[in-house]
Enzyme design. Structure first.
Site, PDB file in Angstrom:
ATOM      1  N   GLY A  48      -4.996 -12.795  -8.297  1.00 58.30           N
ATOM      2  CA  GLY A  48      -5.183 -11.373  -8.560  1.00 58.30           C
ATOM      3  C   GLY A  48      -6.325 -11.138  -9.522  1.00 58.30           C
TER       4      GLY A  48
ATOM      5  N   LYS B  99       3.831 -17.859  -1.491  1.00 59.59           N
ATOM      6  CA  LYS B  99       2.949 -16.905  -2.173  1.00 59.59           C
ATOM      7  C   LYS B  99       3.703 -15.590  -2.301  1.00 59.59           C
ATOM      8  CE  LYS B  99      -1.692 -14.927  -1.997  1.00 59.59           C
ATOM      9  NZ  LYS B  99      -1.480 -13.570  -1.464  1.00 59.59           N
TER      10      LYS B  99
ATOM     11  N   CYS C 215       3.268  -9.967   1.361  1.00 59.60           N
ATOM     12  CA  CYS C 215       2.473  -8.993   2.112  1.00 59.60           C
ATOM     13  C   CYS C 215       3.137  -7.614   2.083  1.00 59.60           C
ATOM     14  CB  CYS C 215       2.271  -9.456   3.554  1.00 59.60           C
ATOM     15  SG  CYS C 215       1.285  -8.270   4.490  1.00 59.60           S
TER      16      CYS C 215
END
Ligand SMILES: Cc1cc2nc3c(=O)[nH]c(=O)nc-3n(C[C@H](O)[C@H](O)[C@H](O)COP(=O)(O)O)c2cc1C
Length: 306
Positions: free
Chosen positions: A194, A136, A96
């Site tokens: 993505g 992730k 993030c």
């Protein structure tokens, strides 16, 4: 061939909440979904203003719960709470980019800059729960630090089962085109994330050695997207889906919070349709559930069930 359970819906803060996940699962019962990120502090301290802190996942099929934080012990404790509440796996956020997370809290993407802390968190979380742990992350902090491969090795050594790799750096945010490196030599399965939106993208990811794919923004306003890609499902009555989603949102958050929260979904559902701009402008002023339902019915020409 990518197995069905390796088609993931990406964690999306403010979006992949229980109502959204329910709608996705009505189209794709086998899909693997990841919750929006949950702060380890918020979970351990059980902040009362956040309904997702009280979610139970037993009935949610294949669901991973994503946590973020920088405190090793709290991350382990948060993982245990989620495992006890029926999560099927724990995902650790190491990608993030938003300042509140990555620079102020030293969490999320910051962990790409501090592999030692990243490893400590991974080992603590793996040790705390009996369910699989995944990570992730992104390619690296910026173009001068593309070190995802090193983080994958640390993850594998720590007992992490799988890594979802968003093909951008933290510096890129969500801009530009995602780049997907070849992952054939990685010691654990890597999931491509993505800009993935269709079957052609997915077959390209297979060629690069990815074990699965994770779709984020392609799901916005299209919770049927995975079913469309896998089984050719094209919804005939979008208005009915929008109303169903709205009902779930109102049940979960209540009308006062739910109506404003649903505006962005209404905008995504309507994107590309004739009259979408006027619809969006009107919806943004509505505060009443019945009025919102009327507007949705008028736009899609459907009838709301009472
Ligand atoms: C609105 C929004 C919220 C997001 N929230 C999260 C999150 O909670 N956790 C996370 O790991 N990534 C989050 N992401 C990143 C996505 O999971 C995904 O990595 C990114 O959007 C790229 O995939 P896509 O091109 O398929 O959307 C978010 C992205 C967006 C646009």
């Amino acid at each position: 061939m990518i197995e069905k359970q390796n088609f993931f819906v990406a964690p999306l803060a403010g979006i992949t909440d229980r109502p959204f996940r329910t709608v996705v699962r009505e189209f794709s019962p086998d899909a693997s979904l990841v919750t929006e990120m949950i702060s380890c502090h918020s979970l351990v301290e059980m902040h009362k203003n956040c309904p997702r802190n009280f979610d139970h996942y037993e009935t949610e099929g294949n669901i991973g719960t994503q946590i973020f934080g920088a405190n090793v012990q709290m991350m382990a404790d948060a993982a245990r709470i989620l495992a006890d509440n029926g999560a099927k796996w724990i995902d650790i956020n190491m990608g993030c980019p938003v300042p509140k997370v990555a620079t102020r809290a030293n969490a999320g993407a910051y962990l790409m800059r501090n592999h030692k802390l990243a490893g400590e968190i991974m080992r603590a979380v793996v040790g705390a729960v009996d369910i699989p742990v995944t990570v992730k992350t992104r390619l690296g902090w910026d173009n001068e630090h593309i070190d995802w491969r090193e983080l994958v090795d640390i993850a594998a050594d720590s007992g992490v089962r799988m890594v979802a790799l968003h093909g951008r750096t933290r510096a890129a945010g969500y801009d530009g085109v995602a780049i997907h490196p070849d992952v054939h030599d990685c010691p654990i399965p890597i999931i491509a994330n993505g800009d993935i939106k269709d079957a052609a993208d997915i077959s390209q990811m297979e060629k690069l050695g990815y074990s699965g794919v994770m779709l984020g923004r392609a799901m916005l306003g299209a919770p049927w997207k995975l079913a469309e890609i896998n089984d050719g499902v094209i919804p005939q009555d979008v208005g009915a889906i929008v109303l169903r989603h709205l009902d779930l949102v109102i049940d979960y958050y209540g009308a006062r919070a739910g109506v404003p929260l649903f505006r962005k979904h209404a905008a995504w559902y309507s994107a590309g349709c004739q009259g979408a701009v006027a619809f969006r402008v009107a919806v943004n002023q509505i505060t009443d559930v019945a009025e919102l339902k009327d507007k949705i019915c008028e736009f899609w020409g459907c009838v709301a069930k009472i």
